[in-house]
Design an enzyme around this catalytic site. Structure first.
Site, short mmCIF file in Angstrom:
data_model
loop_
_atom_site.label_atom_id
_atom_site.label_comp_id
_atom_site.label_asym_id
_atom_site.label_seq_id
_atom_site.Cartn_x
_atom_site.Cartn_y
_atom_site.Cartn_z
N CYS A 1 -12.07 3.08 -16.02
CA CYS A 1 -12.44 4.48 -15.81
C CYS A 1 -11.16 5.29 -15.60
O CYS A 1 -10.86 5.78 -14.52
CB CYS A 1 -13.35 4.60 -14.59
SG CYS A 1 -14.14 6.20 -14.44
N CYS B 1 -16.65 3.41 -21.01
CA CYS B 1 -17.94 3.22 -20.34
C CYS B 1 -18.68 1.97 -20.80
O CYS B 1 -19.38 1.34 -20.00
CB CYS B 1 -18.81 4.45 -20.56
SG CYS B 1 -18.06 5.94 -19.86
N GLU C 1 0.82 -1.21 0.00
CA GLU C 1 0.00 0.00 0.00
C GLU C 1 0.86 1.27 0.00
O GLU C 1 0.55 2.24 -0.67
CB GLU C 1 -0.94 0.01 1.22
CG GLU C 1 -2.12 -0.92 1.08
CD GLU C 1 -2.98 -0.59 -0.13
OE1 GLU C 1 -3.18 0.59 -0.44
OE2 GLU C 1 -3.45 -1.54 -0.80
N CYS D 1 -17.83 -0.99 -18.77
CA CYS D 1 -17.80 -0.71 -17.33
C CYS D 1 -19.00 -1.31 -16.61
O CYS D 1 -20.14 -1.08 -17.00
CB CYS D 1 -17.75 0.80 -17.11
SG CYS D 1 -17.74 1.24 -15.36
N CYS E 1 -24.30 5.18 -13.81
CA CYS E 1 -23.31 6.27 -13.81
C CYS E 1 -23.83 7.55 -14.47
O CYS E 1 -24.30 7.53 -15.61
CB CYS E 1 -22.05 5.80 -14.53
SG CYS E 1 -20.78 7.07 -14.62
#
Ligand code: SF4
Length: 322
Positions: free
Chosen positions: A190, A197, A43, A200, A206
């Site tokens: 994205c 899109c 991370e 997606c 959205c």
């Protein structure tokens, strides 16, 4: 309120999970472990760096050198920075090192306790808690923020409002898969300059997909990156070279050759020139060599220098000397 949003977005959660099962990067090594330390390392490395770079050059060597939190805590700062060399944003490594030294055995489990450690902000604390301990909390990295702006059709939001949206869309029944899917969606579908899109899983709900997704969020004015000119002098005596360890905030802890403001050393023999691009400025440096002994500095052989943590500009100078 939570159950309302759960119901409202349950169809989105289903398609997102299905998408993650077939398209997600489930084979990433930090997704195949529940070891909090390894997840923490990943991370922190991923905060400012692309997955590909972390995966191919840094994650495995770092864990090989420091397999446990205790190994990291007992290393020297030079060793830690050496393993971080080339990854940039060295404050991350120094914070990890300090955090490891302050911990006894293991990373804490609670978000609150994680956030008390140096270098761990709210999103990183949530990521560690969600991935290592299955805590039902959303993450909010740059990829997730972009998806939220577009999904909810917002152009500009304060951090708190973004967290509210993160919780609204969150799938608390599948925190691990949801968070991983959102990160993958942000980097594969994205994307900042390219929203795909029609591929997606969030498409049906959205808002931005109905107009132009690239208008969300509002674009910041790009500032020109300034150029800083310097002269760097390799001071040498008896096949040893003068270096000093940086104490200023930028590149703190890394060793380097001696830098001067430009035009101060035109009489020295010129070794070459280099350009090094940093995020907030570009360094243009002429490199000179001077034969003398100045006891202000520490002197090392080339072999010893290669074992020290160096900036990318200094590595270029080492290569000139070789
Ligand atoms: S539908 Fe388009 S804009 Fe919306 S989240 Fe998916 S890729 Fe982004």
């Amino acid at each position: 309120m939570a159950s309302f949003y759960l119901l409202k977005h349950s169809a989105v959660h289903t398609t997102l999970l299905q998408w993650y099962e077939t398209e997600g990067r489930q084979e990433l090594p930090w997704r195949l472990t529940r070891d909090p330390y390894s997840i923490w390392v990943s991370e922190i490395m991923l905060q400012q760096t692309q997955v590909k770079t972390v995966l191919e050059r840094f994650y495995f060597p770092f864990l090989e050198r420091f397999p446990t939190l205790q190994d990291l805590a007992h290393a020297s700062e030079d060793e830690v920075l050496k393993m971080w060399e080339g990854l940039g944003y060295y404050t991350r490594a120094r914070h990890m090192y300090r955090a490891a030294q302050s911990l006894q055995h293991e990373l804490p489990q609670s978000v609150h306790e994680l956030m008390r450690l140096p270098g761990i902000g709210r999103s990183t604390a949530h990521a560690i808690a969600a991935f290592a301990y299955q805590t039902p909390v959303p993450i909010l990295d740059a990829n997730v923020k972009r998806i939220l702006y577009r999904f909810f059709g917002k152009k500009r939001l304060a951090e708190k409002a973004l967290w509210d949206l993160a919780y609204q869309l969150f799938d608390e029944e599948h925190p691990f898969e949801y968070n991983q899917a959102m990160m993958d969606l942000g980097s594969l579908v994205c994307r900042a300059r390219d929203a795909r899109c029609h591929h997606c899983p969030l498409h049906s709900g959205c808002t931005a997909a109905k107009t132009d997704p690239l208008n969300f969020p509002e674009k910041k004015q790009k500032r020109a990156v300034p150029i800083r000119r310097k002269d760097i002098v390799v001071i040498t005596c008896k096949n040893r070279y003068a270096l000093k360890q940086r104490t200023s905030r930028f590149l703190k802890g890394l060793w380097g050759f001696i830098e001067y403001e430009t035009n101060t050393c035109s009489d020295e023999k010129k070794l070459g020139a280099l350009i090094q691009k940093y995020s907030h400025f570009h360094l243009h440096a002429d490199v000179y060599i001077r034969h003398e002994y100045d006891d202000t500095y520490d002197y090392f052989t080339l072999e010893e220098i290669c074992k020290l943590p160096l900036s990318q500009a200094d590595i270029k100078i080492v290569n000139m000397l070789k």
